[in-house]
Design a protein around this motif. Structure first.
Motif, PDB file in Angstrom:
ATOM      1  N   PHE A   1       0.837  -1.198   0.000  1.00  0.00           N
ATOM      2  CA  PHE A   1       0.000   0.000   0.000  1.00  0.00           C
ATOM      3  C   PHE A   1       0.872   1.247   0.000  1.00  0.00           C
ATOM      4  N   ARG A   2       0.669   2.087  -0.995  1.00  0.00           N
ATOM      5  CA  ARG A   2       1.431   3.340  -1.039  1.00  0.00           C
ATOM      6  C   ARG A   2       0.508   4.446  -1.516  1.00  0.00           C
ATOM      7  N   HIS A   3       0.536   5.556  -0.799  1.00  0.00           N
ATOM      8  CA  HIS A   3      -0.305   6.671  -1.205  1.00  0.00           C
ATOM      9  C   HIS A   3       0.399   7.448  -2.314  1.00  0.00           C
ATOM     10  N   GLU A   4       0.215   6.974  -3.553  1.00  0.00           N
ATOM     11  CA  GLU A   4       0.847   7.621  -4.699  1.00  0.00           C
ATOM     12  C   GLU A   4      -0.251   8.184  -5.581  1.00  0.00           C
ATOM     13  N   ARG A   5       0.144   8.950  -6.602  1.00  0.00           N
ATOM     14  CA  ARG A   5      -0.847   9.445  -7.547  1.00  0.00           C
ATOM     15  C   ARG A   5      -1.172   8.308  -8.516  1.00  0.00           C
TER      16      ARG A   5
ATOM     17  N   GLY B   1      -0.102   1.446 -14.088  1.00  0.00           N
ATOM     18  CA  GLY B   1       1.077   0.827 -13.486  1.00  0.00           C
ATOM     19  C   GLY B   1       1.466   1.418 -12.141  1.00  0.00           C
ATOM     20  N   ARG B   2       0.676   2.355 -11.636  1.00  0.00           N
ATOM     21  CA  ARG B   2       0.965   2.895 -10.299  1.00  0.00           C
ATOM     22  C   ARG B   2      -0.323   2.952  -9.500  1.00  0.00           C
ATOM     23  N   LEU B   3      -0.420   2.056  -8.553  1.00  0.00           N
ATOM     24  CA  LEU B   3      -1.649   1.918  -7.777  1.00  0.00           C
ATOM     25  C   LEU B   3      -1.390   2.235  -6.316  1.00  0.00           C
ATOM     26  N   ARG B   4      -2.474   2.364  -5.554  1.00  0.00           N
ATOM     27  CA  ARG B   4      -2.312   2.583  -4.111  1.00  0.00           C
ATOM     28  C   ARG B   4      -2.317   1.259  -3.357  1.00  0.00           C
TER      29      ARG B   4
ATOM     30  N   HIS C   1       0.334  -5.471  -5.891  1.00  0.00           N
ATOM     31  CA  HIS C   1       0.781  -6.779  -5.406  1.00  0.00           C
ATOM     32  C   HIS C   1       2.200  -7.067  -5.867  1.00  0.00           C
ATOM     33  N   GLN C   2       2.915  -7.710  -5.012  1.00  0.00           N
ATOM     34  CA  GLN C   2       4.289  -8.091  -5.358  1.00  0.00           C
ATOM     35  C   GLN C   2       4.490  -9.580  -5.173  1.00  0.00           C
ATOM     36  N   PHE C   3       5.241 -10.155  -6.096  1.00  0.00           N
ATOM     37  CA  PHE C   3       5.891 -11.418  -5.799  1.00  0.00           C
ATOM     38  C   PHE C   3       7.290 -11.012  -5.380  1.00  0.00           C
TER      39      PHE C   3
ATOM     40  N   VAL D   1      19.655   3.978  -8.134  1.00  0.00           N
ATOM     41  CA  VAL D   1      20.012   4.000  -6.715  1.00  0.00           C
ATOM     42  C   VAL D   1      18.949   3.324  -5.856  1.00  0.00           C
ATOM     43  N   ARG D   2      17.777   3.070  -6.417  1.00  0.00           N
ATOM     44  CA  ARG D   2      16.648   2.441  -5.735  1.00  0.00           C
ATOM     45  C   ARG D   2      16.030   3.361  -4.691  1.00  0.00           C
ATOM     46  N   GLY D   3      14.727   3.189  -4.506  1.00  0.00           N
ATOM     47  CA  GLY D   3      13.975   4.131  -3.674  1.00  0.00           C
ATOM     48  C   GLY D   3      13.973   3.856  -2.175  1.00  0.00           C
TER      49      GLY D   3
ATOM     50  N   GLY E   1       7.827   1.600 -15.999  1.00  0.00           N
ATOM     51  CA  GLY E   1       8.311   0.402 -16.694  1.00  0.00           C
ATOM     52  C   GLY E   1       9.124  -0.556 -15.853  1.00  0.00           C
ATOM     53  N   THR E   2       9.324  -0.225 -14.564  1.00  0.00           N
ATOM     54  CA  THR E   2      10.131  -1.135 -13.739  1.00  0.00           C
ATOM     55  C   THR E   2       9.251  -2.265 -13.224  1.00  0.00           C
ATOM     56  N   VAL E   3       9.471  -3.432 -13.778  1.00  0.00           N
ATOM     57  CA  VAL E   3       8.630  -4.567 -13.429  1.00  0.00           C
ATOM     58  C   VAL E   3       9.161  -5.258 -12.177  1.00  0.00           C
ATOM     59  N   CYS E   4      10.474  -5.198 -12.009  1.00  0.00           N
ATOM     60  CA  CYS E   4      11.076  -5.886 -10.868  1.00  0.00           C
ATOM     61  C   CYS E   4      12.267  -5.076 -10.375  1.00  0.00           C
TER      62      CYS E   4
ATOM     63  N   MET F   1       8.672  -7.993  -7.358  1.00  0.00           N
ATOM     64  CA  MET F   1       8.203  -7.919  -8.741  1.00  0.00           C
ATOM     65  C   MET F   1       6.762  -7.437  -8.688  1.00  0.00           C
ATOM     66  N   GLY F   2       6.454  -6.366  -9.390  1.00  0.00           N
ATOM     67  CA  GLY F   2       5.095  -5.825  -9.348  1.00  0.00           C
ATOM     68  C   GLY F   2       4.179  -6.642 -10.264  1.00  0.00           C
ATOM     69  N   ILE F   3       3.209  -7.323  -9.665  1.00  0.00           N
ATOM     70  CA  ILE F   3       2.381  -8.245 -10.464  1.00  0.00           C
ATOM     71  C   ILE F   3       1.496  -7.493 -11.460  1.00  0.00           C
ATOM     72  N   GLU F   4       0.903  -6.361 -11.039  1.00  0.00           N
ATOM     73  CA  GLU F   4       0.049  -5.613 -11.980  1.00  0.00           C
ATOM     74  C   GLU F   4       0.863  -5.142 -13.190  1.00  0.00           C
ATOM     75  N   ARG F   5       2.067  -4.640 -12.921  1.00  0.00           N
ATOM     76  CA  ARG F   5       2.901  -4.173 -14.054  1.00  0.00           C
ATOM     77  C   ARG F   5       3.291  -5.332 -14.958  1.00  0.00           C
ATOM     78  N   LEU F   6       3.604  -6.460 -14.341  1.00  0.00           N
ATOM     79  CA  LEU F   6       3.963  -7.633 -15.123  1.00  0.00           C
ATOM     80  C   LEU F   6       2.797  -8.042 -16.029  1.00  0.00           C
TER      81      LEU F   6
HETATM   82  P1  ATP Z   1       8.910   3.077  -8.880  1.00  0.00           P
HETATM   83  O1  ATP Z   1      10.247   3.636  -9.192  1.00  0.00           O
HETATM   84  O2  ATP Z   1       8.158   2.631 -10.070  1.00  0.00           O
HETATM   85  O3  ATP Z   1       8.126   3.959  -7.959  1.00  0.00           O
HETATM   86  P2  ATP Z   1       9.825   1.630  -6.614  1.00  0.00           P
HETATM   87  O4  ATP Z   1      11.298   1.751  -6.659  1.00  0.00           O
HETATM   88  O5  ATP Z   1       9.067   2.508  -5.690  1.00  0.00           O
HETATM   89  O6  ATP Z   1       9.199   1.724  -8.070  1.00  0.00           O
HETATM   90  P3  ATP Z   1       9.968  -0.919  -5.293  1.00  0.00           P
HETATM   91  O7  ATP Z   1       9.753  -0.388  -3.945  1.00  0.00           O
HETATM   92  O8  ATP Z   1      11.295  -1.390  -5.664  1.00  0.00           O
HETATM   93  O9  ATP Z   1       9.425   0.132  -6.370  1.00  0.00           O
HETATM   94  O10 ATP Z   1       8.906  -2.082  -5.572  1.00  0.00           O
HETATM   95  C1  ATP Z   1       9.183  -3.196  -6.409  1.00  0.00           C
HETATM   96  C2  ATP Z   1       8.230  -3.283  -7.578  1.00  0.00           C
HETATM   97  O11 ATP Z   1       6.893  -3.112  -7.165  1.00  0.00           O
HETATM   98  C3  ATP Z   1       8.429  -2.179  -8.615  1.00  0.00           C
HETATM   99  O12 ATP Z   1       9.444  -2.508  -9.471  1.00  0.00           O
HETATM  100  C4  ATP Z   1       7.082  -2.194  -9.295  1.00  0.00           C
HETATM  101  O13 ATP Z   1       7.007  -3.233 -10.237  1.00  0.00           O
HETATM  102  C5  ATP Z   1       6.138  -2.470  -8.187  1.00  0.00           C
HETATM  103  N1  ATP Z   1       5.539  -1.211  -7.683  1.00  0.00           N
HETATM  104  C6  ATP Z   1       6.084  -0.295  -6.855  1.00  0.00           C
HETATM  105  N2  ATP Z   1       5.219   0.698  -6.592  1.00  0.00           N
HETATM  106  C7  ATP Z   1       4.082   0.383  -7.257  1.00  0.00           C
HETATM  107  C8  ATP Z   1       2.791   0.994  -7.380  1.00  0.00           C
HETATM  108  N3  ATP Z   1       2.491   2.123  -6.730  1.00  0.00           N
HETATM  109  N4  ATP Z   1       1.863   0.385  -8.158  1.00  0.00           N
HETATM  110  C9  ATP Z   1       2.129  -0.760  -8.804  1.00  0.00           C
HETATM  111  N5  ATP Z   1       3.320  -1.392  -8.725  1.00  0.00           N
HETATM  112  C10 ATP Z   1       4.280  -0.839  -7.968  1.00  0.00           C
END
Ligand code: ATP
Ligand code: MG
Length: 445
Positions: A112-116, A120-123, A126-128, A257-259, A279-282, A306-311
């Motif tokens: 769960f993330r409060h994003e816009r 491919g970007r949801l609140r 799901h991740q594997f 650098v990763r978030g 576009g970052t799937v994993c 790995m973001g399942i929705e993006r995949l």
């Molecule tokens: P992004 O740069 O896209 O915000 P992130 O670095 O925040 O990604 P991670 O925390 O590494 O993402 O999460 C791993 C994976 O989960 C991402 O590569 C992506 O596939 C998926 N993911 C992350 N945030 C979201 C989101 N808000 N909605 C859908 N998938 C997401």
């Protein structure tokens, strides 16, 4: 009455018509992880907020802007924004790290993330994901990366690039932070407010800022890769060699650098340009300091999410194959109460054997029942009425070919149906491409 309560923004319903897509990804990911020695773990959906402050990091976007936190009585809880923190917490709390190393776990969970919200970007997404704890060898990094790659390959995802980088250890990072600080100091006033704060506390986070101005300024920033100590650069060189040996194509991208704050040394992303900006799937990497930070011993660890929705967005776009959705094996069209009772009996027997059998529950006429059987894609139908019951035989109709076969309504019913079913499925199997070529085909059964 119109429904006036809708799902929250940034959440999705997965409907029965699409569930086979999720099952495909989950099954392939699970099987692949298990073939590398990983076992499934399930952890709570919410954790004490402090867990994420201490692991994900107080200066990250996730902690500063994106967490769903509630105050329940006296305690602050947060819906997990990612899977690593809770999983490592569970491994520590349950003593897994005292057992034989490496410890390897995987999970499929919601974050769960409060994003816009956007494509491919949801609140809620799901991740594997998985974590391996105990090994500091670059062979473990290669192993984890090759596992992610194997999942993508088995799902037949194409046009996806692997980017790797090393962001060093605390000792090389101290020097790098200094270099970054003096670089950004010169243009401090142009940075966004958050980044001005980050400049003192954690300048590397500026490189991860989504604001276009900060991104523009960051373009010419010094690169971590030029500041790696001997140990970190040796580790990175070995990883590259192993990936090459494994036949895995990669590009070194010194900008990754990763978030999240917990990463050390290796970081990596699998990225596609086919689904727009997200576009970052994993994404994943190594986090050698995290377990200690959470109160454990020094145990090096690494993993990915790995973001399942993006995949699924990529797979849909590329028309990738999914496991067949479950379809009806046999539909009994019944006329009259006695026939209905017989259908119940036979359906019950068939279900014991794992077949999917249905009969009329709607009181429809024969014609409407056949229409319904067609609609649900029943492989076979059988009409049961007084005549059939009297003669103790009925016709099994293959709905695809139209072929009919007489079947006795006695204790040989199951074996005759099974034989007909087997013939039909052997025929359709020959035409079917098997996912990944491994024993993961499910023939509607
Ligand atoms: P992004 O740069 O896209 O915000 P992130 O670095 O925040 O990604 P991670 O925390 O590494 O993402 O999460 C791993 C994976 O989960 C991402 O590569 C992506 O596939 C998926 N993911 C992350 N945030 C979201 C989101 N808000 N909605 C859908 N998938 C997401
Ligand atoms: Mg993000």
């Amino acid at each position: 009455m119109a429904i006036n309560i809708k799902r929250p923004n940034g959440t999705e319903d997965v409907l029965p018509k699409d569930i086979h897509k999720w099952h495909t990804v989950e099954k392939i990911a699970r099987e692949t992880a298990e073939s590398f020695g990983f076992s499934e773990i399930r952890v709570p959906t919410f954790e004490n907020t402090d867990l994420f402050l201490r692991s994900v990091g107080e200066t990250t976007d996730v902690v500063q802007k994106e967490m769903y936190t509630v105050m329940a009585k006296e305690t602050k809880f947060t819906l997990r924004p990612e899977g690593t923190a809770g999983t490592i917490r569970a491994m520590l709390q349950n003593g897994l790290l005292n057992e034989a190393l490496p410890q390897r776990v995987f999970y499929i969970l919601s974050c769960f993330r409060h994003e816009r919200p956007q494509a491919g970007r949801l609140r809620e997404f799901h991740q594997f994901g998985l974590e391996m704890a105990g090994s500091q060898s670059p062979a473990a990094d290669a192993e984890v990366i090759s596992l992610a790659k194997k999942i993508l390959d088995r799902l037949e995802v194409k046009n996806i690039e692997l980017y790797i980088n090393s962001i060093g250890c605390p000792s090389c990072r101290a020097k790098y932070h200094e270099a970054l600080r003096s670089f950004f100091e010169a243009r401090k006033d142009e940075l966004c407010e958050t980044c001005q704060e980050r400049l003192a506390k954690n300048p590397m986070r500026i490189l991860d800022c989504k604001s276009p101005i900060c991104q523009e300024i960051g373009k010419n920033a010094p690169l971590i890769i030029d500041y790696l100590c001997e140990e970190c650069s040796g580790h990175f060189e070995k990883l590259k060699k192993y990936l090459t040996n494994l036949g895995i194509d990669y590009k070194v991208n010194p900008k990754i650098v990763r978030g999240l704050d917990y990463y050390t040394k290796t970081v990596f992303e699998f990225v596609t340009t086919e689904i727009g900006a997200q576009g970052t799937v994993c994404g994943g990497g190594r986090y050698d300091g995290l377990i200690e930070q959470l109160g454990g011993q020094h145990v090096p660890a690494l993993g990915f999410g790995m973001g399942i929705e993006r995949l699924l967005l990529v797979m849909d776009k590329q028309n990738c194959a999914y496991l067949s959705p479950k379809k009806c094996d046999i539909y009994f069209a019944t006329m009259g109460d006695a026939a209905l009772e017989k259908a119940m009996e036979f359906a019950g027997q068939l279900r014991e054997y794992g077949f999917y059998a249905e009969y009329d529950l709607m009181g429809r006429g024969l014609k409407a029942q056949m229409k319904y059987a067609n609609k649900i894609g029943a492989a076979f139908t059988m009409v049961l009425g007084d005549n059939e019951l009297e003669e103790k035989k009925a016709r099994l109709k293959d709905m695809e070919s139209g072929e009919e076969k007489e079947i006795l309504l006695n204790d040989q019913f199951i074996s005759s149906f099974d034989a007909a079913y087997f013939d039909k499925m052997m025929g359709s199997l020959e035409d079917q491409e098997l996912l990944g070529g491994q024993n993961n085909t499910e023939v509607n059964k």
